[in-house]
Design a protein around this motif. Structure first.
Motif, PDB file in Angstrom:
ATOM      1  N   CYS A 165       0.815  -1.217   0.000  1.00  0.00           N
ATOM      2  CA  CYS A 165       0.000   0.000   0.000  1.00  0.00           C
ATOM      3  C   CYS A 165       0.845   1.262   0.000  1.00  0.00           C
ATOM      4  O   CYS A 165       0.444   2.276  -0.578  1.00  0.00           O
ATOM      5  CB  CYS A 165      -0.962  -0.025   1.195  1.00  0.00           C
ATOM      6  N   LEU A 166       2.020   1.221   0.611  1.00  0.00           N
ATOM      7  CA  LEU A 166       2.912   2.379   0.531  1.00  0.00           C
ATOM      8  C   LEU A 166       3.423   2.562  -0.897  1.00  0.00           C
ATOM      9  O   LEU A 166       3.582   3.693  -1.373  1.00  0.00           O
ATOM     10  CB  LEU A 166       4.088   2.212   1.495  1.00  0.00           C
ATOM     11  N   GLY A 167       3.672   1.437  -1.587  1.00  0.00           N
ATOM     12  CA  GLY A 167       4.067   1.526  -2.987  1.00  0.00           C
ATOM     13  C   GLY A 167       2.975   2.144  -3.835  1.00  0.00           C
ATOM     14  O   GLY A 167       3.229   3.037  -4.651  1.00  0.00           O
ATOM     15  N   VAL A 168       1.753   1.674  -3.659  1.00  0.00           N
ATOM     16  CA  VAL A 168       0.612   2.234  -4.388  1.00  0.00           C
ATOM     17  C   VAL A 168       0.417   3.698  -4.006  1.00  0.00           C
ATOM     18  O   VAL A 168       0.137   4.550  -4.863  1.00  0.00           O
ATOM     19  CB  VAL A 168      -0.657   1.414  -4.100  1.00  0.00           C
ATOM     20  N   TRP A 169       0.578   4.006  -2.725  1.00  0.00           N
ATOM     21  CA  TRP A 169       0.422   5.386  -2.232  1.00  0.00           C
ATOM     22  C   TRP A 169       1.392   6.314  -2.945  1.00  0.00           C
ATOM     23  O   TRP A 169       1.024   7.424  -3.331  1.00  0.00           O
ATOM     24  CB  TRP A 169       0.674   5.405  -0.727  1.00  0.00           C
ATOM     25  N   MET A 170       2.626   5.870  -3.132  1.00  0.00           N
ATOM     26  CA  MET A 170       3.619   6.699  -3.817  1.00  0.00           C
ATOM     27  C   MET A 170       3.218   6.984  -5.255  1.00  0.00           C
ATOM     28  O   MET A 170       3.529   8.061  -5.787  1.00  0.00           O
ATOM     29  CB  MET A 170       4.995   6.030  -3.780  1.00  0.00           C
ATOM     30  N   THR A 171       2.532   6.041  -5.896  1.00  0.00           N
ATOM     31  CA  THR A 171       2.159   6.260  -7.301  1.00  0.00           C
ATOM     32  C   THR A 171       1.158   7.387  -7.457  1.00  0.00           C
ATOM     33  O   THR A 171       1.003   7.919  -8.557  1.00  0.00           O
ATOM     34  CB  THR A 171       1.575   4.979  -7.930  1.00  0.00           C
ATOM     35  N   PHE A 172       0.468   7.759  -6.368  1.00  0.00           N
ATOM     36  CA  PHE A 172      -0.476   8.876  -6.457  1.00  0.00           C
ATOM     37  C   PHE A 172       0.243  10.201  -6.711  1.00  0.00           C
ATOM     38  O   PHE A 172      -0.390  11.184  -7.107  1.00  0.00           O
ATOM     39  CB  PHE A 172      -1.297   9.005  -5.164  1.00  0.00           C
ATOM     40  N   ALA A 173       1.552  10.215  -6.500  1.00  0.00           N
ATOM     41  CA  ALA A 173       2.324  11.448  -6.673  1.00  0.00           C
ATOM     42  C   ALA A 173       2.677  11.708  -8.131  1.00  0.00           C
ATOM     43  O   ALA A 173       3.211  12.765  -8.459  1.00  0.00           O
ATOM     44  CB  ALA A 173       3.609  11.380  -5.841  1.00  0.00           C
ATOM     45  N   SER A 174       2.397  10.757  -9.010  1.00  0.00           N
ATOM     46  CA  SER A 174       2.776  10.925 -10.415  1.00  0.00           C
ATOM     47  C   SER A 174       1.711  10.339 -11.333  1.00  0.00           C
ATOM     48  O   SER A 174       1.051   9.348 -10.986  1.00  0.00           O
ATOM     49  CB  SER A 174       4.123  10.237 -10.687  1.00  0.00           C
ATOM     50  N   ARG A 175       1.575  10.958 -12.506  1.00  0.00           N
ATOM     51  CA  ARG A 175       0.685  10.429 -13.533  1.00  0.00           C
ATOM     52  C   ARG A 175       1.456   9.751 -14.659  1.00  0.00           C
ATOM     53  O   ARG A 175       0.855   9.189 -15.573  1.00  0.00           O
ATOM     54  CB  ARG A 175      -0.173  11.564 -14.110  1.00  0.00           C
ATOM     55  N   ASP A 176       2.777   9.820 -14.585  1.00  0.00           N
ATOM     56  CA  ASP A 176       3.617   9.229 -15.625  1.00  0.00           C
ATOM     57  C   ASP A 176       3.724   7.727 -15.398  1.00  0.00           C
ATOM     58  O   ASP A 176       4.178   7.286 -14.324  1.00  0.00           O
ATOM     59  CB  ASP A 176       5.006   9.864 -15.583  1.00  0.00           C
ATOM     60  N   PRO A 177       3.339   6.902 -16.370  1.00  0.00           N
ATOM     61  CA  PRO A 177       3.352   5.442 -16.180  1.00  0.00           C
ATOM     62  C   PRO A 177       4.724   4.881 -15.813  1.00  0.00           C
ATOM     63  O   PRO A 177       4.831   3.997 -14.959  1.00  0.00           O
ATOM     64  CB  PRO A 177       2.872   4.901 -17.526  1.00  0.00           C
ATOM     65  N   LEU A 178       5.778   5.373 -16.466  1.00  0.00           N
ATOM     66  CA  LEU A 178       7.116   4.860 -16.180  1.00  0.00           C
ATOM     67  C   LEU A 178       7.519   5.176 -14.746  1.00  0.00           C
ATOM     68  O   LEU A 178       8.065   4.316 -14.034  1.00  0.00           O
ATOM     69  CB  LEU A 178       8.134   5.444 -17.159  1.00  0.00           C
ATOM     70  N   THR A 179       7.258   6.399 -14.319  1.00  0.00           N
ATOM     71  CA  THR A 179       7.583   6.790 -12.942  1.00  0.00           C
ATOM     72  C   THR A 179       6.821   5.931 -11.949  1.00  0.00           C
ATOM     73  O   THR A 179       7.380   5.458 -10.953  1.00  0.00           O
ATOM     74  CB  THR A 179       7.240   8.267 -12.714  1.00  0.00           C
ATOM     75  N   ARG A 180       5.541   5.700 -12.207  1.00  0.00           N
ATOM     76  CA  ARG A 180       4.725   4.885 -11.314  1.00  0.00           C
ATOM     77  C   ARG A 180       5.257   3.459 -11.231  1.00  0.00           C
ATOM     78  O   ARG A 180       5.301   2.852 -10.151  1.00  0.00           O
ATOM     79  CB  ARG A 180       3.274   4.894 -11.801  1.00  0.00           C
ATOM     80  N   ALA A 181       5.693   2.922 -12.357  1.00  0.00           N
ATOM     81  CA  ALA A 181       6.239   1.567 -12.371  1.00  0.00           C
ATOM     82  C   ALA A 181       7.520   1.482 -11.547  1.00  0.00           C
ATOM     83  O   ALA A 181       7.710   0.540 -10.757  1.00  0.00           O
ATOM     84  CB  ALA A 181       6.504   1.126 -13.812  1.00  0.00           C
ATOM     85  N   VAL A 182       8.399   2.472 -11.701  1.00  0.00           N
ATOM     86  CA  VAL A 182       9.658   2.477 -10.965  1.00  0.00           C
ATOM     87  C   VAL A 182       9.413   2.613  -9.464  1.00  0.00           C
ATOM     88  O   VAL A 182      10.071   1.964  -8.637  1.00  0.00           O
ATOM     89  CB  VAL A 182      10.581   3.603 -11.473  1.00  0.00           C
TER      90      VAL A 182
END
Length: 290
Positions: free
Chosen positions: A177-194
């Protein structure tokens, strides 16, 4: 006569907690058919990621234990990447909908109904991949070492103590959930994947327990022990009886139940409600300061 410029009003971006609350709410109010279909995809994605993990960690020989686990964890991160980037409903991240319940936007029955629907859909998707993996005879890869690795992983998972499995479930879903939470900070797919890679790699390499991954992994071990031909065990110099404890009853009682409860506490309570309480305290302090 020129008009003086109108001062622009700065619009602050919503906090990650607000975005998480919107994320969870969207999961609960999604139509049952859509939710079920996306949940099946998520179960399949996680199962495929575990296939990747088994393949990467098979035949490591004398390679350093930690590095082998890290490689497997990075491979497994493919599963959560597919869930987040391709769009799917995974139970372990769906528990973040506790924020919507705390905000009184959804009822307890809606929340639990969503969780049950997604969990069942994940089970169906993982089971479909299990059947395909068995049909493909993947357990025979590397002269049967792939299957032996799967058997060892599955057997290890049912030998945790109840509270140990619960704690490992808590730790696992904190990271998911912390990983998913971090993805809320970006809309860029590559950034979210990393952003997802290291949290997932940590929980996998450290041996934390993920309920949906286990819905594939342990039944895979049970199926290999039950249905693999005698020649498979003879070539490896082992006996099917060595895995007599790999049963559905042992899996459900000793792993699935405590791990699922731990996942709910780790993701839904500690991460979700934990950040929600901090957000509430911040809002109250701002109101008092006005």
């Amino acid at each position: 006569m020129t008009k003086s410029p109108v001062p622009s009003v700065a619009h602050s971006e919503p906090s990650l907690c607000v975005l998480a609350q919107q994320y969870g709410y969207a999961k609960v109010v999604k139509s049952p058919k859509q939710s079920m279909g996306l949940a099946m995809f998520a179960g399949a994605f996680i199962a495929l990621a575990f296939v990747f993990y088994i393949t990467v960690t098979t035949g490591a020989g004398d390679a350093p234990w930690g590095l082998v686990r890290l490689a497997g964890g990075l491979a497994f991160s493919l599963g959560l990447m597919l869930v987040v980037i391709c769009g799917a409903e995974l139970f372990t991240s769906t528990v973040l909908s506790t924020l919507s319940f705390a905000e009184k936007r959804v009822t307890a029955s809606q929340l639990l109904g969503c969780w049950a629907r997604v969990f069942f859909g994940n089970f169906i998707g993982a089971s479909m991949m299990l059947v395909l993996v068995l049909m493909a005879g993947m357990y025979q890869l590397d002269h049967g070492q792939w299957g032996l690795n799967a058997l060892s992983i599955a057997q290890h998972k049912i030998h945790h103590g109840w509270w140990q499995a619960f704690a490992l479930g808590v730790l696992c879903n904190m990271l998911v959930c912390l990983g998913v939470w971090m993805t809320f900070a970006s809309r860029d797919p590559l950034t979210r994947a990393v952003l997802l890679m290291l949290p997932v790699a940590m929980f996998v390499s450290s041996g934390f327990e993920h309920s949906i991954a286990n819905l594939f992994m342990v039944p895979l071990g049970i199926a290999i022990a039950e249905f693999a031909p005698v020649s498979f065990f003879q070539n490896l110099g082992i006996h099917a009886a060595d895995y007599h404890d790999l049963t559905l009853v042992n899996f459900i009682l000793n792993n699935l139940i405590p791990v699922t409860l731990g996942n709910i506490v780790g993701g839904g309570v500690i991460v979700g409600l934990g950040y929600w309480l901090i957000e509430q305290a911040s809002a109250e302090s701002k109101q008092q300061g006005q």
